[in-house]
Scaffold this motif. Structure first.
Motif, PDB file in Angstrom:
ATOM      1  N   LYS A  79       9.010  32.373  48.329  1.00  0.00           N
ATOM      2  CA  LYS A  79       7.994  31.188  48.360  1.00  0.00           C
ATOM      3  C   LYS A  79       6.967  31.310  49.179  1.00  0.00           C
ATOM      4  O   LYS A  79       7.025  31.629  50.368  1.00  0.00           O
ATOM      5  CB  LYS A  79       8.943  29.888  48.688  1.00  0.00           C
ATOM      6  N   PRO A  80       5.654  31.160  48.662  1.00  0.00           N
ATOM      7  CA  PRO A  80       4.416  31.384  49.547  1.00  0.00           C
ATOM      8  C   PRO A  80       4.470  30.354  50.800  1.00  0.00           C
ATOM      9  O   PRO A  80       5.093  29.324  50.703  1.00  0.00           O
ATOM     10  CB  PRO A  80       3.298  31.169  48.653  1.00  0.00           C
ATOM     11  N   SER A  93       3.229  35.813  50.497  1.00  0.00           N
ATOM     12  CA  SER A  93       4.391  35.738  49.952  1.00  0.00           C
ATOM     13  C   SER A  93       4.843  37.314  50.073  1.00  0.00           C
ATOM     14  O   SER A  93       3.904  38.217  50.230  1.00  0.00           O
ATOM     15  CB  SER A  93       4.235  35.398  48.598  1.00  0.00           C
ATOM     16  N   SER A 141       4.940  26.644  46.869  1.00  0.00           N
ATOM     17  CA  SER A 141       4.631  26.413  48.342  1.00  0.00           C
ATOM     18  C   SER A 141       5.027  24.943  48.612  1.00  0.00           C
ATOM     19  O   SER A 141       5.055  23.999  47.851  1.00  0.00           O
ATOM     20  CB  SER A 141       3.604  26.800  49.067  1.00  0.00           C
ATOM     21  N   SER A 189       7.237  32.880  41.540  1.00  0.00           N
ATOM     22  CA  SER A 189       8.192  32.220  42.876  1.00  0.00           C
ATOM     23  C   SER A 189       8.377  30.829  42.636  1.00  0.00           C
ATOM     24  O   SER A 189       7.372  30.149  41.441  1.00  0.00           O
ATOM     25  CB  SER A 189       7.526  32.524  44.034  1.00  0.00           C
TER      26      SER A 189
END
Length: 677
Positions: A562-563, A584, A644, A641
């Protein structure tokens, strides 16, 4: 329970350490071990045993409402009440060893199974006919209705039996054992019960004339224990069902002559096992004895061969019968030869023929009414005409030892296969050692000898030991090329190759390596999941080991992390370009691009950045206000992903902020987040 035949010995069942889903059959046809599946079942019937013979027969009613219990490692795992027909069933069971027992009915006597419960190994087939019988009568009644099944051979069949016996090689007589016996100053006691485990009440032919299979199988059990240190009961039903597919082959000189319940010889027994080349445990699914209600006239088994699980087995290289010299020599020499074979650790196949029904009535009364301490004199009918139309028959039993400590009462110890009536709790009888070994019966075809003593030479397959559990990573990602290794030794130091089963339906075979050498292979999985890796070894002669214990590997998809929450320097003004940062990590270190949602209905996708490195994108907001900004990452394989966390960005109209108000991140690049692998 183990039996010691009236003497103080303790037999402990030692089961071979076989994986419950492994095959130990010799050859290249051992299956790929299945991924553990819960799709097996057990079933049977609780019934009233009207004739107290221990076998469910037509007309015997089921008993409803009886509680059947399923156990593992002595702990109950389930229970079931029988239905209106007395049937029960346990479904969706994983492979493993189970015990099945039924609650006793007050004031009833349980007849089946003789040991009180069943031990069953579920591997690849469901188990049927695990039946529990009970009756209301007495033990005396049970004994009075017992069948005494025999081998009723025609004169032509007797001729064939004699030819096979006389053409067999002579049994090996050990000079060392002979010298030891000759040097013994006095007599004593000797037996082979330490090599045999059995439940006396379950060693019961019923109405089937397959005493010869019980005898030969007992010899195999002794050799398996003596040679391989495996003390395990072997299946009788295996041969009953597999011999000629459980029926007659053709042509056949007389009705039913090749059906197992009509009798057989040591040669026929050896021919069968030389073709099968494996011994099957009694505890395998459907391998327990079930044909006890069948007779010679039935002509076929009640258990199709295809239902018997044979995956768990003990490989056999060869078996040959050999004649122990006892005829036309002195009594002392005949006795010495029999003792010699017994002291080599071999059980003896003893076949005796009685010439008419009267002689058999005499033995049957001895079996039914005399205690196990009584000694039977087998030669009382010597010289009588062999009358195949009036009850002349044969019976095969297992000689396990002797006692000649009393010179006036010397005897052989004989294990029968007629169950365990109350007067014979160990299922044995004693037979006089001081018998006429040259007893004959005249017949239309000439003289027949009454007694035949046979030894077996049993050789077990020498094959590689089971390899070690495959060694390698315990986790990985889809598409990774992972390496695993194993090693095994060979008793004869033959070269071996390895086969890896990857748990996804594929295998990899290595080249040959020396005994004890390491074999390795690479594999990549295309789908995420948990997999069990096995290995087996094959020698240069094609003999195959057991499967190794499994190694579990967890294969996962490689997804970028997850960024980090988007980061931007403050303040932010409308119509002024602003750079926003994030980062990430990709578990396979693939490069990553980022997609920003600026909260104003627009978005930006960047080019690729290195995994774990700081990334950015520029954006101009055209209106004042507060905007929710977030980002997700996509690696070079196209895997994305999650989003964020949201960064709320406030956009101002112009530079009207108080100069004294601190701007902590003005004109600075945000710190790169600490991203761990």
């Amino acid at each position: 329970m183990a039996c010691t035949c009236g003497m103080v010995y303790l037999s402990i069942i030692i089961l071979a350490q076989l994986s419950p889903i492994a095959s130990c059959a010799s050859g290249d046809d051992s299956p790929i071990p299945p991924i553990l599946a819960e799709n097996l079942s057990l079933n049977g019937t609780v019934f009233e045993d009207l004739n107290a013979d221990g076998f469910l027969a037509d007309g015997e009613p089921g008993l409803p409402g009886q509680i059947v219990r399923l156990l593992q490692d002595h702990a109950e795992v389930s229970s079931a009440a029988t239905d209106e027909l007395g049937n029960y069933r346990f479904d969706l069971l994983p492979p493993g060893r189970y015990e099945i027992a039924v609650d006793r009915i007050p004031e009833w006597n349980q007849t089946a199974p003789g040991g009180g419960s069943y031990q069953v190994t579920l591997e690849d087939k469901p188990a049927y006919r695990l039946d529990f019988g009970s009756y209301r009568g007495s033990a005396t009644f049970a004994a009075s209705v017992q069948d005494f099944p025999l081998m009723h051979l025609s004169l032509d069949e007797m001729d064939e039996f004699v030819r096979d016996y006389e053409s067999a090689p002579q049994a090996y007589l050990s000079p060392e054992v002979g010298a030891k016996l000759a040097a013994a100053p006095t007599g004593g006691h000797f037996d082979l019960f330490r090599y045999l485990t059995y439940t006396p009440a379950e060693r019961h032919q019923g109405s089937c004339g397959n005493c010869w299979i019980w005898t030969g199988t007992g010899i195999l059990e002794i050799d398996n224990a003596r040679q391989n240190a495996i003390l395990d009961r072997l299946s009788i039903q295996f041969m009953n069902s597999f011999l000629y597919n459980g029926a007659n082959n053709t042509p056949c000189r007389s009705a039913n002559c090749n059906w197992a319940c009509c009798g057989g010889s040591a040669k026929k027994f050896c021919d069968f096992y030389n073709a099968q080349r494996k011994e099957v445990p009694w505890s395998n699914a459907n391998a327990h004895w079930q044909d006890g209600a069948r007779k010679c006239a039935s002509g076929t088994t009640s258990v199709p061969a295809s239902t018997i699980s044979v995956g768990t087995n003990y490989p056999l290289a060869s078996i040959t019968s050999a004649t122990i010299p006892t005829q036309k020599i002195s009594r002392s020499k005949a006795i010495a030869n029999i003792k010699n074979v017994l002291n080599q650790g071999k059980g003896i196949w003893f076949t005796y023929y009685l010439p008419n029904q009267a002689a058999w009535n005499n033995f049957n009364n001895f079996w039914r009414s005399q205690p196990e301490s009584a000694v039977w004199q087998p030669d009382l009918s010597c010289g009588a005409r062999y009358d195949d139309k009036n009850g002349a028959s044969g019976h095969a039993v297992l000689c396990l030892g002797y006692d000649d400590s009393d010179p006036q009462n010397r005897y052989w110890i004989i294990l029968n296969s007629w169950g365990a009536p109350s007067n014979r709790p160990s299922g044995i009888f004693r037979m006089s050692m001081d018998m006429n070994y040259d007893c004959v019966y005249p017949s239309e075809h000439g003289n027949y000898m009454a007694f035949y003593w046979t030894a077996f030479d049993v050789k077990y397959t020498i094959r590689p030991d089971a390899p070690s559990s495959p060694h390698g990573p315990v986790s990985g990602y889809v598409g990774d090329n992972l390496r695993y290794s194993t090693r095994a030794t060979h008793p004869d130091r033959e070269d071996i190759k390895y086969t890896f089963s990857w748990g996804d339906g594929t295998t990899t075979e290595t080249g040959f390596a020396s005994s004890g050498g390491i074999g390795s292979a690479l594999h990549r999985w295309s789908t995420a999941g948990d997999y069990y890796i096995y290995a087996k070894a094959t020698d240069s002669s094609g003999r195959v080991s057991d499967w190794s214990a499994p190694t579990k590997v967890a294969i996962r998809n490689a997804i970028p992390s997850k960024p980090s929450t988007p980061s931007v320097t403050q303040p932010v003004f409308r119509n002024v370009n602003k750079r926003v940062y994030t980062s990430s990590f990709d578990p396979k270190h693939s490069s990553i691009r980022y997609t920003f949602d600026w909260g104003d209905g627009t978005g930006t996708t960047t080019g690729y950045f290195a995994s774990g490195k700081w990334a950015y994108a520029d954006h101009v907001w055209r209106q004042t206000g507060t905007y929710p900004v977030m980002v997700f990452a996509t690696n070079s394989k196209g895997t994305t992903s999650q989003w964020s966390n949201i960064k709320y960005v406030t956009v101002f109209n112009k530079r009207t902020l108080d100069a004294s108000e601190p701007l902590s991140d003005a004109n600075s690049v945000p710190r790169v987040p600490d991203i761990s692998v």
